[in-house]
Design a protein around this motif. Sequence first.
Motif, PDB file in Angstrom:
ATOM      1  N   VAL A 189       0.804  -1.223   0.000  1.00  0.00           N
ATOM      2  CA  VAL A 189       0.000   0.000   0.000  1.00  0.00           C
ATOM      3  C   VAL A 189       0.844   1.285   0.000  1.00  0.00           C
ATOM      4  O   VAL A 189       0.553   2.212  -0.777  1.00  0.00           O
ATOM      5  CB  VAL A 189      -1.011  -0.029   1.162  1.00  0.00           C
ATOM      6  CG1 VAL A 189      -1.447   1.373   1.566  1.00  0.00           C
ATOM      7  CG2 VAL A 189      -2.232  -0.856   0.752  1.00  0.00           C
ATOM      8  N   PRO A 190       1.898   1.411   0.809  1.00  0.00           N
ATOM      9  CA  PRO A 190       2.667   2.664   0.761  1.00  0.00           C
ATOM     10  C   PRO A 190       3.276   2.945  -0.613  1.00  0.00           C
ATOM     11  O   PRO A 190       3.285   4.099  -1.068  1.00  0.00           O
ATOM     12  CB  PRO A 190       3.752   2.451   1.824  1.00  0.00           C
ATOM     13  CG  PRO A 190       3.146   1.472   2.784  1.00  0.00           C
ATOM     14  CD  PRO A 190       2.350   0.540   1.921  1.00  0.00           C
ATOM     15  N   GLY A 191       3.770   1.914  -1.288  1.00  0.00           N
ATOM     16  CA  GLY A 191       4.336   2.116  -2.610  1.00  0.00           C
ATOM     17  C   GLY A 191       3.293   2.488  -3.641  1.00  0.00           C
ATOM     18  O   GLY A 191       3.528   3.349  -4.505  1.00  0.00           O
ATOM     19  N   LEU A 192       2.126   1.864  -3.571  1.00  0.00           N
ATOM     20  CA  LEU A 192       1.035   2.212  -4.477  1.00  0.00           C
ATOM     21  C   LEU A 192       0.570   3.650  -4.244  1.00  0.00           C
ATOM     22  O   LEU A 192       0.296   4.397  -5.189  1.00  0.00           O
ATOM     23  CB  LEU A 192      -0.136   1.250  -4.280  1.00  0.00           C
ATOM     24  CG  LEU A 192       0.115  -0.213  -4.666  1.00  0.00           C
ATOM     25  CD1 LEU A 192      -1.012  -1.091  -4.136  1.00  0.00           C
ATOM     26  CD2 LEU A 192       0.251  -0.365  -6.175  1.00  0.00           C
ATOM     27  N   GLU A 193       0.503   4.037  -2.986  1.00  0.00           N
ATOM     28  CA  GLU A 193       0.097   5.399  -2.636  1.00  0.00           C
ATOM     29  C   GLU A 193       1.130   6.408  -3.133  1.00  0.00           C
ATOM     30  O   GLU A 193       0.774   7.436  -3.723  1.00  0.00           O
ATOM     31  CB  GLU A 193      -0.086   5.512  -1.119  1.00  0.00           C
ATOM     32  CG  GLU A 193      -0.250   6.920  -0.579  1.00  0.00           C
ATOM     33  CD  GLU A 193      -1.515   7.623  -1.043  1.00  0.00           C
ATOM     34  OE1 GLU A 193      -1.583   8.852  -0.852  1.00  0.00           O
ATOM     35  OE2 GLU A 193      -2.422   6.971  -1.599  1.00  0.00           O
ATOM     36  N   ALA A 194       2.416   6.118  -2.930  1.00  0.00           N
ATOM     37  CA  ALA A 194       3.473   7.033  -3.361  1.00  0.00           C
ATOM     38  C   ALA A 194       3.466   7.215  -4.878  1.00  0.00           C
ATOM     39  O   ALA A 194       3.811   8.297  -5.385  1.00  0.00           O
ATOM     40  CB  ALA A 194       4.835   6.519  -2.897  1.00  0.00           C
ATOM     41  N   ALA A 195       3.077   6.158  -5.605  1.00  0.00           N
ATOM     42  CA  ALA A 195       3.037   6.223  -7.068  1.00  0.00           C
ATOM     43  C   ALA A 195       1.752   6.838  -7.601  1.00  0.00           C
ATOM     44  O   ALA A 195       1.597   6.998  -8.821  1.00  0.00           O
ATOM     45  CB  ALA A 195       3.211   4.821  -7.649  1.00  0.00           C
ATOM     46  N   GLY A 196       0.820   7.178  -6.718  1.00  0.00           N
ATOM     47  CA  GLY A 196      -0.436   7.783  -7.139  1.00  0.00           C
ATOM     48  C   GLY A 196      -1.440   6.796  -7.706  1.00  0.00           C
ATOM     49  O   GLY A 196      -2.413   7.198  -8.355  1.00  0.00           O
ATOM     50  N   LEU A 197      -1.233   5.508  -7.443  1.00  0.00           N
ATOM     51  CA  LEU A 197      -2.101   4.473  -8.004  1.00  0.00           C
ATOM     52  C   LEU A 197      -3.221   4.052  -7.057  1.00  0.00           C
ATOM     53  O   LEU A 197      -4.210   3.453  -7.497  1.00  0.00           O
ATOM     54  CB  LEU A 197      -1.274   3.233  -8.364  1.00  0.00           C
ATOM     55  CG  LEU A 197      -0.127   3.451  -9.342  1.00  0.00           C
ATOM     56  CD1 LEU A 197       0.685   2.168  -9.505  1.00  0.00           C
ATOM     57  CD2 LEU A 197      -0.658   3.931 -10.682  1.00  0.00           C
ATOM     58  N   LEU A 198      -3.081   4.324  -5.791  1.00  0.00           N
ATOM     59  CA  LEU A 198      -4.021   3.839  -4.781  1.00  0.00           C
ATOM     60  C   LEU A 198      -5.199   4.791  -4.609  1.00  0.00           C
ATOM     61  O   LEU A 198      -5.033   6.015  -4.545  1.00  0.00           O
ATOM     62  CB  LEU A 198      -3.299   3.681  -3.440  1.00  0.00           C
ATOM     63  CG  LEU A 198      -4.130   3.145  -2.274  1.00  0.00           C
ATOM     64  CD1 LEU A 198      -4.460   1.670  -2.503  1.00  0.00           C
ATOM     65  CD2 LEU A 198      -3.380   3.314  -0.951  1.00  0.00           C
ATOM     66  N   ARG A 199      -6.380   4.214  -4.507  1.00  0.00           N
ATOM     67  CA  ARG A 199      -7.581   4.953  -4.139  1.00  0.00           C
ATOM     68  C   ARG A 199      -8.273   4.132  -3.050  1.00  0.00           C
ATOM     69  O   ARG A 199      -8.917   3.124  -3.323  1.00  0.00           O
ATOM     70  CB  ARG A 199      -8.529   5.133  -5.331  1.00  0.00           C
ATOM     71  CG  ARG A 199      -7.945   5.902  -6.501  1.00  0.00           C
ATOM     72  CD  ARG A 199      -7.725   7.373  -6.175  1.00  0.00           C
ATOM     73  NE  ARG A 199      -7.274   8.111  -7.338  1.00  0.00           N
ATOM     74  CZ  ARG A 199      -6.008   8.232  -7.736  1.00  0.00           C
ATOM     75  NH1 ARG A 199      -5.053   7.641  -7.036  1.00  0.00           N
ATOM     76  NH2 ARG A 199      -5.694   8.926  -8.807  1.00  0.00           N
ATOM     77  N   ILE A 200      -8.132   4.566  -1.813  1.00  0.00           N
ATOM     78  CA  ILE A 200      -8.775   3.857  -0.714  1.00  0.00           C
ATOM     79  C   ILE A 200      -9.638   4.866   0.047  1.00  0.00           C
ATOM     80  O   ILE A 200      -9.156   5.897   0.517  1.00  0.00           O
ATOM     81  CB  ILE A 200      -7.737   3.144   0.194  1.00  0.00           C
ATOM     82  CG1 ILE A 200      -8.430   2.272   1.236  1.00  0.00           C
ATOM     83  CG2 ILE A 200      -6.735   4.092   0.794  1.00  0.00           C
ATOM     84  CD1 ILE A 200      -7.504   1.263   1.900  1.00  0.00           C
TER      85      ILE A 200
END
Length: 336
Positions: free
Chosen positions: A236-247
Amino acid sequence: MTGVSAEIIESSDALAALEPGWWSLWRRSSTALPFQSPAWLIPWWRHFAPGALFTLAAWKTGRLVGLAPFYVEDGPLGRRLLPIGISLSDHLDVLADRDCAEEAMDALVAAAMSRDDAWDLWELEELLPDALAMSLTFPAGYVDDIAQQSPCPVLMIPDGVASYPAILSQKKRRNINLARNRCARRGTVSIERAQGDEALDALEHLFRLHAARWALRGEAGVLAPHQVRSFQRDAVPGLEAAGLLRIHTLAIGDRVVAVYYALSQNSRFSVYLTGFDPDFDFESPGVVLLAHVIGEAVAEGCREIDFLRGQEPYKYEWGAVDRWNLKRSIWRAGNA
């Protein structure tokens, strides 16, 4: 001479060392999805590693131009080349630089064939119809079988539609409004997108709500295993840093009662996991939250809402229709 060469990555340290070049390649690959990013697949390997690493990497003038992350499973079905990320990833594929995709993919195949004594069956799983792996070319002497694998309901947003409610049925719009009113009667409703450090807090709420929902069925659910939770906390932190996460979370009063975990890239929005509080089943907070999440996705420019694998009835209520993932299996002729 194409100037493209390939190698086989067989150690975890070497796989992790690919990350900077992997990200660059991921951004240059025409069909790349979050499930093929290093933010997803490196943590998956770190927490599962179910076989011997066998990742194919193609290079051109020192730049990573192709990547096929696989491992060898030696089990009852023989020695199978399987994709890193299998089971938890709804769409899998190889990566290739759009400027030399054909050469890169040829080099990946050549590397795999140079070591075909290490495997009996190459399984390319959960491929979208336009996946790069569908374009891989195999030499004579190999059997190439393609079959449907998993249905993934998809809602396509027509061009010119800026507000998704316009494409929903009247019945669905009425149900959304009913759910909003019922939630409001239980207390103050607040919806938030969890960003930064808050993303991990939202993930923990998802674990709690997902477990509660499945417990009512007498089942554990996909998030129950410790390894799966550890993997998600790592990814999750890597996905968030890459702008890919929507939670996103929905709270009634000070109680989080619904969570949606999605992945967004360019025009595609993938609804990955959900959890909601069974004590609020009558209010349907999941419906309210999903309506909000899809609305934000469309406002961001997403034209495809991918509900991912599974034919749960609720997906079709939003107007989704099935699109099938494909499975491509390769083996030496006479080795069936």
